[in-house]
Scaffold this active site. Structure first.
Site, PDB file in Angstrom:
ATOM      1  N   GLU A 188       0.838  -1.209   0.000  1.00  0.00           N
ATOM      2  CA  GLU A 188       0.000   0.000   0.000  1.00  0.00           C
ATOM      3  C   GLU A 188       0.878   1.266   0.000  1.00  0.00           C
ATOM      4  OE1 GLU A 188      -3.333   0.181  -0.284  1.00  0.00           O
ATOM      5  OE2 GLU A 188      -4.142  -1.733   0.433  1.00  0.00           O
ATOM      6  N   LYS A 230      -2.733  10.225   1.207  1.00  0.00           N
ATOM      7  CA  LYS A 230      -4.117   9.809   1.463  1.00  0.00           C
ATOM      8  C   LYS A 230      -4.938  11.001   1.966  1.00  0.00           C
ATOM      9  CE  LYS A 230      -7.318   6.453   2.856  1.00  0.00           C
ATOM     10  NZ  LYS A 230      -7.625   5.091   3.171  1.00  0.00           N
ATOM     11  N   GLU A 240     -15.700   9.464  -2.149  1.00  0.00           N
ATOM     12  CA  GLU A 240     -15.354   8.699  -3.343  1.00  0.00           C
ATOM     13  C   GLU A 240     -16.301   8.954  -4.513  1.00  0.00           C
ATOM     14  OE1 GLU A 240     -13.256   4.922  -2.573  1.00  0.00           O
ATOM     15  OE2 GLU A 240     -14.694   4.052  -3.971  1.00  0.00           O
ATOM     16  N   ARG A 244     -10.979   9.927  -5.262  1.00  0.00           N
ATOM     17  CA  ARG A 244     -10.626   8.954  -4.211  1.00  0.00           C
ATOM     18  C   ARG A 244     -10.510   7.546  -4.776  1.00  0.00           C
ATOM     19  NH1 ARG A 244     -12.489   8.553   2.138  1.00  0.00           N
ATOM     20  NH2 ARG A 244     -11.361   6.623   2.561  1.00  0.00           N
ATOM     21  N   ASN A 248      -7.782   3.073  -5.072  1.00  0.00           N
ATOM     22  CA  ASN A 248      -8.072   1.663  -5.336  1.00  0.00           C
ATOM     23  C   ASN A 248      -7.208   1.085  -6.451  1.00  0.00           C
ATOM     24  OD1 ASN A 248     -10.123   0.951  -3.443  1.00  0.00           O
ATOM     25  ND2 ASN A 248     -11.431   2.396  -4.493  1.00  0.00           N
ATOM     26  N   HIS A 251      -6.794  -2.574  -6.611  1.00  0.00           N
ATOM     27  CA  HIS A 251      -7.790  -3.188  -5.722  1.00  0.00           C
ATOM     28  C   HIS A 251      -8.874  -3.944  -6.482  1.00  0.00           C
ATOM     29  CE1 HIS A 251      -5.742  -0.871  -2.708  1.00  0.00           C
ATOM     30  NE2 HIS A 251      -6.569  -1.232  -1.754  1.00  0.00           N
ATOM     31  N   HIS A 255      -9.149  -7.358  -5.118  1.00  0.00           N
ATOM     32  CA  HIS A 255     -10.354  -7.862  -4.439  1.00  0.00           C
ATOM     33  C   HIS A 255     -10.860  -9.122  -5.122  1.00  0.00           C
ATOM     34  CE1 HIS A 255     -11.428  -3.710  -2.531  1.00  0.00           C
ATOM     35  NE2 HIS A 255     -10.749  -4.468  -1.689  1.00  0.00           N
ATOM     36  N   HIS A 269      -4.787  -9.077   2.276  1.00  0.00           N
ATOM     37  CA  HIS A 269      -5.282  -7.986   1.422  1.00  0.00           C
ATOM     38  C   HIS A 269      -4.120  -7.262   0.713  1.00  0.00           C
ATOM     39  CE1 HIS A 269      -7.586  -4.580   0.028  1.00  0.00           C
ATOM     40  NE2 HIS A 269      -6.789  -3.757   0.695  1.00  0.00           N
TER      41      HIS A 269
HETATM   42  N1  GLY Z   1      -8.539   2.227   1.026  1.00  0.00           N
HETATM   43  C1  GLY Z   1      -9.102   3.068   0.043  1.00  0.00           C
HETATM   44  C2  GLY Z   1      -9.781   4.276   0.593  1.00  0.00           C
HETATM   45  O1  GLY Z   1      -9.697   4.538   1.776  1.00  0.00           O
HETATM   46  O2  GLY Z   1     -10.425   4.972  -0.137  1.00  0.00           O
END
Ligand code: GLY
Length: 372
Positions: A188, A230, A240, A244, A248, A251, A255, A269
C-alpha cells in the site's frame, strides 16, 4: 519539540490530525484527555494485539487518570461481522456509553473498520480515535473514515464514512508485526508512489529495504508521505465521488483475487493489492498506455519487498479468469453495469477508466494466469 510528525486531514469541522512517531501509545492517555471531558475511555482490540501492547495502553490511560473499559475480540477477518458489531454495541450500551465518550480502535484494519462502524452507529455517533497497529492500517485503513463489516454477500459491503478525531500511528509497534504483514503494508505504501508521486516511487526504489527493515527515519518518512497522499485525496473527495477511487489502484484485481480465495489467510489484502497493481499496470501496457520498462520497475519494487508479482505463481489456489471477472463485477465502484478500472499512463500517472472492456480483461487475465 514534538516527537511526532503531524499530518493534518483537512475536512472542515471534521478535520483531524494523524500523528506519526515511535512510542506514541505511551502518550495516548494525554491525547485522549484533550478530546473528552469524561474520565473513562472505551478501547477495542484483538487478542493478539492486546496481548502484545495492552499493558502499555492501559498504563498510559491510567497515568492520565482515565478509567479504561476494554473489549477484546478474536484476531482475524471473521470478527468483522454483524454478530461482533452487535456484541460491541450491546457492550457499549450496557456500559452506558454516550456521544461524548471516546472509543479507541486499537489494532489493525479489522478492529479499525469494526470499531469505526460501531462508533458511527452508537447513539448516532460517538468520538472515535484510531490507533493502527499494522503497517497497512497506519498507511491506509485508519485514515479517511471508511468503516465496514463483511457479510455473506461480500467484504466491506455494509459500512459508513465516519471520520476519527485523531489517528495515532506508533511506528514502534511495527517491530512486533510478522514479516508477511509488514510486506502486505508495504504494497500500500508503493501504491502512493504509483498513483501520483514518481519521486516517492524513486525513493522507494533506493530505500524500500530500509523501510521494510523499519529503520526509524525511513519507516517514519514512508508512513508520513503515504498519510499525506491519502489525506490530500480524502480532503478532495471524502465520499469517493471521483478522485478517491485512485486509492483503489490494484484493488479491483486484488479484491477479485481475494474473493476467489474466499478471503482466506493464504492471501492477505496487501498481498492481493501488490499483485493487483502489477496486473493493472500490465493491462495498461496491453492497452498501449504504459511502457513495459515502467511496468518492470514497479514489479521490481514490489518483488523487492517480498511480494508475489506474477499472478500465475500466487498462492491461494487455482485462479480462473472467468471467476475473477465475475468478482470484479461486484466491485463497489460499479455503476449501471460499468466496471471502472484504475489504470496508469506511467509511474505516478494513475487514472480512472470509467468502463473497462471485461471481455478483453478476461482474455488478459487468462494469458497472465498461464504464466509470463
Ligand atoms: N482504502 C481506500 C480508501 O480509503 O479509499
Amino acid at each position: 519539540m514534538d516527537n511526532f510528525i503531524r499530518v493534518p486531514v483537512e475536512l472542515g469541522a471534521r478535520s483531524y490530525d494523524i500523528r506519526i512517531g515511535s512510542g506514541l501509545v505511551s502518550q495516548l492517555g494525554q491525547n485522549l484527555k484533550d478530546l473528552t471531558r469524561q474520565s473513562r475511555v472505551f478501547v477495542v482490540s484483538d487478542n493478539v494485539v492486546w496481548g502484545l501492547h495492552g499493558r502499555v495502553c492501559r498504563q498510559s490511560l491510567s497515568e492520565a487518570g482515565l478509567t479504561m473499559h476494554d473489549f477484546v475480540l478474536p484476531a482475524g477477518e471473521a470478527s468483522k461481522s454483524w454478530a461482533h458489531l452487535g456484541e460491541l454495541l450491546d457492550w457499549l450500551l450496557e456500559c452506558g456509553a454516550n456521544r461524548d465518550d471516546v472509543i479507541v480502535a486499537f489494532g489493525g484494519g479489522v478492529i479499525g473498520d469494526l470499531t469505526g462502524l460501531a462508533a458511527s452507529l452508537m447513539k448516532r455517533g460517538m468520538s472515535l480515535v484510531q490507533v493502527p497497529t499494522t503497517l497497512l492500517a497506519q498507511v491506509d485503513s485508519s485514515v479517511g473514515g471508511k468503516t465496514a463489516i463483511n457479510t455473506e454477500h461480500g467484504k466491506n459491503l455494509i459500512g459508513a464514512f465516519y471520520q476519527p478525531r485523531l489517528v495515532l500511528a506508533d511506528i514502534g509497534l511495527l517491530h512486533s508485526l510478522p514479516d508477511r504483514q509488514r510486506r502486505a503494508g508495504y504494497a500500500e505504501i508503493v501504491k502512493y508512489g504509483l498513483i501520483d508521486d514518481p519521486e516517492f516511487f524513486a525513493w522507494l526504489e533506493s530505500h524500500g529495504d530500509k523501510v521494510l527493515n523499519l529503520q526509524a527515519d525511513y519507516i517514519s518518512h514512508a508512513v508520513a508521505v503515504s498519510c499525506q497522499a491519502k489525506a490530500r485525496i480524502v480532503a478532495a473527495d471524502e465520499r469517493e465521488g471521483g478522485v478517491r477511487a485512485l486509492l483503489n489502484l490494484g484493488h479491483t484485481f486484488g479484491h477479485a483475487l481475494e474473493a476467489a480465495n474466499g478471503y482466506g489467510p493464504d492471501l492477505l489484502h496487501g498481498e492481493a493489492v501488490g499483485t493487483g497493481m502489477v496486473l493493472a499496470l500490465r493491462y495498461s501496457h496491453r492497452l498501449g498506455l504504459m511502457s513495459m520498462a515502467d511496468c518492470i520497475r514497479a514489479d521490481q519494487v514490489l518483488a523487492g519487498g517480498g511480494l508475489e508479482t506474477d499472478v500465475s505463481k500466487l498462492s491461494g489456489g487455482a485462479y480462473r479468469a472467468a471467476d475473477l471477472v465475475a468478482a470484479m463485477k461486484q466491485d463497489k465502484k460499479v455503476r449501471s453495469g460499468h466496471v471502472p478500472l484504475i489504470l496508469s499512463k506511467g509511474l505516478g500517472m494513475a487514472f480512472i477508466l470509467p468502463d473497462a472492456d471485461l471481455k478483453d480483461v478476461q482474455q488478459f487475465l487468462s494469458e497472465e494466469l498461464q504464466g509470463r
